[in-house]
Motif scaffolding. Sequence first.
Motif, short mmCIF file in Angstrom:
data_model
loop_
_atom_site.label_atom_id
_atom_site.label_comp_id
_atom_site.label_asym_id
_atom_site.label_seq_id
_atom_site.Cartn_x
_atom_site.Cartn_y
_atom_site.Cartn_z
N LEU A 76 41.73 0.47 47.85
CA LEU A 76 40.67 1.72 47.16
C LEU A 76 40.90 2.53 46.74
N ASN A 77 39.62 3.45 46.10
CA ASN A 77 39.56 4.31 44.86
C ASN A 77 38.84 5.24 45.68
N PHE A 78 39.04 6.32 45.85
CA PHE A 78 38.22 7.09 46.40
C PHE A 78 36.99 8.19 45.72
N GLU A 79 38.07 7.94 44.52
CA GLU A 79 37.37 9.21 43.55
C GLU A 79 36.15 7.87 42.95
N GLN A 80 36.40 6.90 42.83
CA GLN A 80 34.98 6.53 42.00
C GLN A 80 34.06 5.63 43.29
N GLY A 81 34.97 5.51 44.15
CA GLY A 81 33.77 4.58 45.16
C GLY A 81 33.08 5.88 46.60
N GLY A 82 34.03 6.68 46.11
CA GLY A 82 33.10 7.69 47.48
C GLY A 82 32.43 7.45 48.81
N GLU A 83 31.84 7.52 49.38
CA GLU A 83 31.90 7.20 50.28
C GLU A 83 31.75 5.66 51.26
N ILE A 84 31.85 4.80 49.96
CA ILE A 84 31.71 3.26 50.49
C ILE A 84 33.32 3.71 50.89
N SER A 85 34.24 4.12 49.70
CA SER A 85 35.32 3.88 50.17
C SER A 85 35.28 4.47 51.61
N SER A 90 37.61 3.17 57.04
CA SER A 90 37.59 3.00 58.08
C SER A 90 37.71 2.02 58.91
N LEU A 91 36.85 0.83 58.17
CA LEU A 91 36.62 -0.54 58.64
C LEU A 91 37.63 -0.92 58.65
N TYR A 92 38.32 -0.79 57.99
CA TYR A 92 39.67 -1.41 57.74
C TYR A 92 40.65 -1.18 58.79
N THR A 93 40.84 0.36 59.24
CA THR A 93 41.33 0.97 60.21
C THR A 93 41.23 0.14 61.41
#
Length: 147
Positions: A76-85, A90-93
């Motif tokens: 996951l790229n939290f910078e580009q993906g923002g809220e979706i990432s 959370s879902l993967y966890t």
Amino acid sequence: MSYKNASSTYKETKIRTAGQGQLIVMLYDEAVKQLTKALELLELNKTDKKDPGRIEQISKAIMKTEEIITELMVSLNFEQGGEISKNLFSLYTWFNRELVEANISQSIPRIVVVRDMLADLKNTWNTVASQSKVDQPSEAVGLNIAG
């Protein structure tokens, strides 16, 4: 060259030449396949005497799925993906927690829920990857899904 070696080589080549979107779809596909395998083996345990070898196979299939989900988490790229990432993380966890509990309790319903949600995500990513005009081959993924 044997069929098994040819098949493995084909899968490896497919993975190495896949774009990022295609790799994500492949990871989801393998996760769904592993959970389906676990469910089939659990169903056999219900109708047949519990076999320690079968229980080990179930556990391996579930743990392989956990590894795939972990690979999806680290990609996951939290910078580009923002809220979706953040939501996917959370879902993967949650998926991994459910699978740990399902593995311990041999819970078919828990596995079904995770498998079905992974299948939905796979279908979504498949649509995104097929619509993406720029899906260049990416770096090799750290997880071996070839076999």
